[in-house]
Design an enzyme around this catalytic site. Structure first.
Site, short mmCIF file in Angstrom:
data_model
loop_
_atom_site.label_atom_id
_atom_site.label_comp_id
_atom_site.label_asym_id
_atom_site.label_seq_id
_atom_site.Cartn_x
_atom_site.Cartn_y
_atom_site.Cartn_z
N SER A 86 18.03 52.14 32.81
CA SER A 86 19.44 51.75 32.87
C SER A 86 20.36 52.94 32.60
O SER A 86 21.38 53.12 33.28
CB SER A 86 19.71 50.63 31.86
OG SER A 86 21.03 50.16 31.98
N LYS A 144 23.56 51.62 26.97
CA LYS A 144 22.89 50.79 27.97
C LYS A 144 21.83 49.88 27.38
O LYS A 144 20.77 49.65 27.96
CB LYS A 144 22.29 51.67 29.08
CG LYS A 144 23.30 52.57 29.78
CD LYS A 144 24.55 51.82 30.23
CE LYS A 144 24.27 50.81 31.33
NZ LYS A 144 25.53 50.08 31.73
N HIS A 201 28.34 53.98 19.77
CA HIS A 201 26.96 54.39 20.10
C HIS A 201 26.44 55.39 19.07
O HIS A 201 25.38 55.98 19.25
CB HIS A 201 26.90 55.03 21.49
CG HIS A 201 27.11 54.07 22.63
ND1 HIS A 201 26.61 52.79 22.63
CD2 HIS A 201 27.77 54.23 23.82
CE1 HIS A 201 26.95 52.20 23.77
NE2 HIS A 201 27.65 53.04 24.50
#
Length: 276
Positions: A119, A28, A89
């Site tokens: 987020s 995010k 990620h």
């Protein structure tokens, strides 16, 4: 995260190709935005080409192991022709060594911790592959401890920041992208060795605006099964703003967060805007 741990050997042994481009972020932090910008640049600003498939097909997610019918990232990447755009990620220390052996380029996007936490909280509410995030008050403390998927924000952003001197890493800030998108698009172009005319930059800028991507079914994850991402709970593309954290943090949460932030970031040259 359990499926990733179970498949870790396969992920760790993933074979990168020299022309792979790795797009790395903490979750995010502007991942999908950067994926769309890069795909647009690689297609020389012919943005209609980016509508050939959804984001997760055009730029497969290296370590993801979603339940069927969604194939694993590695299975998709093995079938993807070069040059591949690879999303991850993973923190720097866990990236498969083949990326460094092949001297791959990496673009890392970092977002200030407070906006990132907000987020991530709303994403975890709609992400059915993760446990329920609980209350916002509980989530803030878990985020600070790194007790969320993909671990500590601090370790992540610092690890990749320190990797800049070892590898071909372009470190980009979400706040810079919001402040002057065209400037950052040009920065990415130069890093990729592309020299596109100004009209192509304008097309990429328009195509990758938040409002355009929010309405683009090839970028807004609306093609994803609702049993994995339930967008009735929170849209995948929610606000895309800077300093939205001010609408969510209480005074007490802010004080706790600031204290931990100073402690963890002390001594680092990495500086974020919209934090303290």
């Amino acid at each position: 995260m359990q499926p990733i741990a179970t498949s870790w050997e396969k992920i760790e042994k993933f074979q990168a190709r020299p022309d792979d481009l790795l797009i790395a972020t903490y979750p995010k932090a502007g991942t999908t935005w950067m994926q769309e910008i890069i795909d647009s640049i690689m297609n020389d600003g012919e943005v209609e080409q980016t509508r050939r498939a959804p984001t997760h097909v055009r730029s497969p997610f290296l370590e993801i192991c979603s339940p069927p019918p969604v194939p694993s990232g590695i299975d998709m990447l093995e079938k993807t022709p070069s040059p591949r755009l690879v999303k991850t990620h993973l923190p720097y220390d866990l990236v498969p060594q083949s990326f460094w052996q092949q001297k791959c380029k990496v673009i890392y996007v970092a977002r200030n911790a407070k906006d990132n936490a907000v987020s991530y909280y709303f994403f975890d509410k709609m992400n059915k592959t993760q446990p329920d995030p609980g209350t916002w008050d509980e989530y803030v403390l878990r985020f600070l401890k790194g007790d969320v998927a993909w671990g500590s924000w601090f370790d992540h952003v610092l690890g990749w920041w320190n990797a800049r001197d070892k590898h071909d890493v372009l470190y980009v800030f979400y706040e810079d992208m919001k402040e002057d998108p065209k400037r950052e698009i040009r920065k990415v172009m130069r890093f990729l060795g592309k020299n596109l005319p100004e009209d192509a930059v304008e097309k990429i800028y328009q195509h990758t605006s938040f409002s355009a991507m929010k309405e683009n079914p090839m970028a807004n994850y609306s093609s994803f099964p609702s049993n994995l991402l339930d967008q009735t709970l929170s849209p995948f593309m929610r606000k895309g703003q800077v300093a939205d954290w001010m609408n969510h943090f209480t005074e007490s949460q802010n004080e706790i967060f600031d204290e931990e932030y100073r402690r963890r970031m002390e001594g680092s040259t990495l500086k974020f805007r919209s934090i303290l």
